[in-house]
Design a protein around this motif. Structure first.
Motif, PDB file in Angstrom:
ATOM      1  N   PHE A  60      54.868  34.931  23.083  1.00 23.47           N
ATOM      2  CA  PHE A  60      55.531  35.758  22.069  1.00 23.47           C
ATOM      3  C   PHE A  60      54.596  36.733  21.369  1.00 23.47           C
ATOM      4  N   ASN A  61      53.281  36.673  21.599  1.00 22.36           N
ATOM      5  CA  ASN A  61      52.317  37.399  20.774  1.00 22.36           C
ATOM      6  C   ASN A  61      52.314  38.913  20.959  1.00 22.36           C
ATOM      7  N   LYS A  62      52.671  39.395  22.144  1.00 23.56           N
ATOM      8  CA  LYS A  62      52.714  40.834  22.439  1.00 23.56           C
ATOM      9  C   LYS A  62      51.348  41.495  22.216  1.00 23.56           C
ATOM     10  N   CYS A  63      50.313  40.925  22.785  1.00 24.42           N
ATOM     11  CA  CYS A  63      48.970  41.495  22.669  1.00 24.42           C
ATOM     12  C   CYS A  63      48.888  42.802  23.456  1.00 24.42           C
ATOM     13  N   GLY A  64      48.144  43.761  22.908  1.00 26.21           N
ATOM     14  CA  GLY A  64      48.001  45.049  23.569  1.00 26.21           C
ATOM     15  C   GLY A  64      47.141  44.947  24.812  1.00 26.21           C
ATOM     16  N   LEU A  65      47.538  45.673  25.860  1.00 22.63           N
ATOM     17  CA  LEU A  65      46.745  45.648  27.087  1.00 22.63           C
ATOM     18  C   LEU A  65      46.744  47.024  27.741  1.00 22.63           C
ATOM     19  N   ILE A  66      45.786  47.210  28.653  1.00 23.53           N
ATOM     20  CA  ILE A  66      45.695  48.410  29.473  1.00 23.53           C
ATOM     21  C   ILE A  66      45.678  47.951  30.928  1.00 23.53           C
ATOM     22  N   ALA A  67      46.640  48.447  31.698  1.00 23.34           N
ATOM     23  CA  ALA A  67      46.749  48.060  33.106  1.00 23.34           C
ATOM     24  C   ALA A  67      46.065  49.093  33.992  1.00 23.34           C
ATOM     25  N   GLN A  68      45.424  48.612  35.031  1.00 23.19           N
ATOM     26  CA  GLN A  68      44.877  49.486  36.059  1.00 23.19           C
ATOM     27  C   GLN A  68      45.829  49.456  37.246  1.00 23.19           C
ATOM     28  N   VAL A  69      46.381  50.633  37.561  1.00 22.70           N
ATOM     29  CA  VAL A  69      47.385  50.742  38.615  1.00 22.70           C
ATOM     30  C   VAL A  69      46.815  51.587  39.750  1.00 22.70           C
ATOM     31  N   GLU A  70      46.825  51.004  40.936  1.00 27.60           N
ATOM     32  CA  GLU A  70      46.258  51.660  42.112  1.00 27.60           C
ATOM     33  C   GLU A  70      47.301  51.706  43.213  1.00 27.60           C
ATOM     34  N   ASN A  71      47.684  52.932  43.613  1.00 25.61           N
ATOM     35  CA  ASN A  71      48.695  53.081  44.664  1.00 25.61           C
ATOM     36  C   ASN A  71      49.972  52.307  44.363  1.00 25.61           C
ATOM     37  N   GLY A  72      50.408  52.379  43.115  1.00 17.27           N
ATOM     38  CA  GLY A  72      51.642  51.704  42.744  1.00 17.27           C
ATOM     39  C   GLY A  72      51.529  50.206  42.638  1.00 17.27           C
ATOM     40  N   ILE A  73      50.309  49.686  42.641  1.00 16.70           N
ATOM     41  CA  ILE A  73      50.091  48.238  42.520  1.00 16.70           C
ATOM     42  C   ILE A  73      49.263  47.979  41.268  1.00 16.70           C
ATOM     43  N   VAL A  74      49.710  47.057  40.432  1.00 16.10           N
ATOM     44  CA  VAL A  74      48.924  46.670  39.263  1.00 16.10           C
ATOM     45  C   VAL A  74      47.785  45.783  39.752  1.00 16.10           C
TER      46      VAL A  74
END
Length: 730
Positions: A60-74
């Motif tokens: 439930f915490n909803k911590c902030g994150l940054i995703a690295q997405v490569e060729n449509g894949i996380v």
């Protein structure tokens, strides 16, 4: 507002139409998730990588994150350093979010039950077939049993607001939340004392008493992080818990308090604060009501009396009272989140709140605070009126002061089983798993058998989905756009966060917003969902241009500045306009206006009290099948103290059977001194009945199969520490 039958296809028609396209199992022969994705390179031969903001949804915490997405894949999830709430960190569960996205066990398309409930045979449907059938069932049940004959239950999620909106326009006020299995007695107690549920400023605290909560395993951001920082800065932590948790291990003092006696401990703390004049006299005189009655009330609750109840030495109780008063107002009795324990949980939490008031820590640095919260806009609506509906909720009157908007899962379940005061024949669940989180699983099964129709929307085939008639696949949080979510956290930490889809939704999964919007169209209620997520967000941000700018730039909007001293001179939202040590509303309702101690039930001979808890990588039952987190715990075990284990002939790793009047389960024994000799414990989320959870099916035992379903008398919160079990070696 009756809805006419438009000739939508029947269940029998579905089965006939599905024919050879039937799916034998929800997740049988899972396809490789990434089989269709190919690698692409840019003109320099490098694989392009983009970064995108999001918010974790593994708890439930909803911590902030940054995703690295490569060729449509996380490929990777990193913490967002701009997220003050999560202090720029991401826990093990957060890092495992990728495995929720790329999980072979994910639900892939709509499924209709074939055969008996729980048998695990399904027909694959198109979305049109599934939605037409669901709308037909909702229409039929609404016409026959009134719109209140359909029940709705949603978990903690940024799109759960749309389930509530849909339930209201459909016409049912039978909406229950997961929180009624979790923390409502805490909320009730602090609300009825302070007029609001405050937040602990652990970062600046100098002394913390933590009863029951396990902040270094049951993670809450930023509390878990801030408490560690506070300890490094000299804060003292005292833990009261029948288990030696990781929080207890890192505390300065741990007391294996006798279960059910927390109220006795804090009544004695209050006694010392008053008898020795260690309370904040000016604060109590100006900001509280009922002090004179409370002084008389606690006169007999001495540390010597409490020592006999709690099994904590009187000298220790008296010393702790003096130490916390010396540290006040930067001192806290931690409000906690684990409140689903006893039948008098609200009154137990009331004494927590009252001791905090005696310390004068309200709106003070290092005390209990109420930070400002962003008030976002919305798209308003007036739900239609249904003349034929009953007068009240189905669980009304079963708890003394239940939260109307939250309800009580325990009392609602009883009402459905009894068919009183009126029948409930339909149930929609979204992102919640009461088959694994609501005490007494056999009663949940009994409840489901009373239904004509049950629809579950989830990411995987949970135990609850396994018992449903219609199962609809939802995307993970990395595949969808969400509305804004405003949050309040600890010191200098409130704000707004949202999510954007990082990759297209896999398979045929659809977000709950799309699902209820389509159902609304079929039920002639489309006008109430005549907007998109983008338009909903625009309405939320209409008067908040600075929030929109921050979300785009940083992925989160933070309110910075002091979080204390904001409410000086403002009245409290209580009947007396002050902090209520004596609650006159309780008195008027025939409830004890001050916490009155009743000794807990004695543990019967050759039995143990079962207690619940959390660890750092299990979110109730939602993450036990996650491939990364499963590596940390393949199955649960029964914590049992060496002394009774020896008497029962149980050794480490032996298979044991745990039994109560509610049910029984088998799992391996963990013989450990980390629990009291009269107490046993097991992790939540195992002993599943769903064969769609391939990693954990057949592993361990289900704690809610064993727990009896008691409830807190005031709030209706499930009381999960009232069960006594027998244990035997198999």
């Amino acid at each position: 507002m009756p809805v006419k039958n438009r000739g939508v296809i029947s269940r029998r028609g579905f089965i006939k139409l599905s024919g050879t396209a039937a799916a034998a199992m929800a997740t049988g022969s899972p396809s490789r998730i990434l089989h269709a994705l190919t690698t692409q390179k840019d003109e320099k031969g490098k694989t392009p990588v983009r970064e995108a903001f999001s918010a974790c949804d593994m708890c439930f915490n909803k911590c902030g994150l940054i995703a690295q997405v490569e060729n449509g894949i996380v490929k990777k999830l990193d913490p967002n350093p701009k997220s003050i709430k999560s202090r720029g960190m991401l826990c093990a569960r957060g890092n495992a979010g990728i495995k929720q996205l790329y999980d072979p066990d994910r639900l892939k398309y709509p499924l209709l039950r074939k055969g008996a409930r729980g048998e695990g045979r399904w027909h694959r449907l198109t979305w049109k077939q599934a939605l037409d059938y669901a709308a037909e069932q909702m229409e039929r049940i609404g016409d026959k049993y009134t719109r209140c004959g359909f029940l709705f239950m949603a978990g903690t999620d940024m799109q759960s607001t749309f389930v509530h909106r849909f339930a209201e326009v459909y016409g049912s006020f039978n909406i229950i939340s997961h929180e009624s299995n979790c923390l409502l007695s805490r909320n009730r107690a602090f609300l009825d004392t302070f007029g609001v549920v405050p937040i602990p400023d652990l970062l600046n605290c100098k002394y913390v008493i933590m009863p029951g909560a396990n902040r270094f395993e049951a993670l809450v951001t930023p509390d878990s992080i801030d408490l560690m920082t506070a300890i490094q800065n000299g804060c003292k932590l005292v833990v009261l818990d029948p288990r030696f948790t990781k929080t207890a291990a890192l505390a300065h003092e741990w007391f294996a308090i006798k279960p059910g006696t927390d109220m006795a401990f804090f009544l004695a703390i209050a006694h010392v604060l008053i008898a020795e004049g260690r309370y904040d006299k000016q604060f109590v005189a100006t900001k509280t009501s009922g002090f004179e009655q409370f002084v008389s009330h606690v006169q007999s609750y001495t540390p010597e009396w409490a020592a006999k109840e709690t099994e904590i030495p009187a000298g220790g109780i008296r010393r702790i009272a003096r130490e916390i008063s010396d540290a006040a107002p930067a001192a806290i009795v931690y409000p906690g989140r684990r409140s689903s324990d006893y039948e008098n949980s609200t009154q137990i939490r009331r004494i927590f709140a009252i001791v905090n008031a005696l310390l004068g820590n309200w709106d003070r640095q290092g005390g209990l605070i109420v930070p400002p919260k962003v008030q976002s806009g919305s798209i308003p609506y007036d739900a239609p009126w249904y003349d034929e509906n009953p007068e009240d909720r189905v669980d009304a009157g079963r708890a003394e002061m239940m939260f109307y908007e939250e309800g009580s899962f325990k009392h609602t379940r009883d009402a459905v089983i009894e068919g009183k005061p009126y029948p409930i024949k339909g149930w929609m669940t979204y992102k919640t798993n009461p088959m694994q989180t609501g005490a007494n699983r056999n009663k949940t099964i009994e409840m489901i058998k009373k239904l004509d129709f049950m629809i579950t929307i989830d990411i995987a085939m949970s135990d609850t989905a396994w018992m449903a008639d219609l199962v609809l696949p939802a995307p993970s949080y990395l595949e969808r756009d969400d509305p804004l979510s405003a949050f309040q956290a600890s010191s200098a930490c409130s704000g707004v966060i949202t999510r954007n889809a990082l990759v297209p939704a896999l398979f045929e999964s659809k977000p709950i917003f799309w699902i209820v919007k389509e159902l609304a169209k079929r039920l002639n209620l489309g006008e109430y969902f005549d907007f998109t997520i983008a338009e909903f967000r625009k309405a939320q941000l209409e008067k908040l241009p600075e929030v929109a700018k921050a979300l785009e730039k940083d992925g989160v909007y933070n309110i910075v500045g002091p979080s204390h001293g904001l409410h000086e001179g403002k009245p409290f939202k209580t009947r007396s306009k002050k902090i209520e040590l004596y609650n006159s509303r309780y008195a008027d309702a025939g409830i004890d206006p001050m916490p009155v101690y009743t000794p807990p039930k004695k543990v019967p001979k050759n039995h143990f009290r079962m207690v619940v808890g959390r660890n750092a990588y299990i979110t109730q039952s939602a993450s036990t099948n996650n491939a990364l987190l499963w590596e940390l715990e393949h199955e649960n075990t029964l914590w049992i103290h060496p002394r009774p284990a020896q008497m029962l002939g149980i050794r480490q790793g032996d298979l044991v059977e745990v039994e109560s009047p509610a049910g029984k389960g088998r799992l391996k024994a963990n013989v450990t001194g980390k629990t009291r000799s009269d107490t046993v414990y097991m992790d939540t989320g195992f002993g599943v009945i769903s064969k769609g959870l391939s990693k954990i099916y057949g592993k361990g035992a289900c704690i809610v199969e064993v727990l009896e379903d008691y409830a807190d008398r005031i709030s209706g919160n499930m009381a999960m520490h009232e069960t006594f079990v027998s244990v035997r070696k198999v």
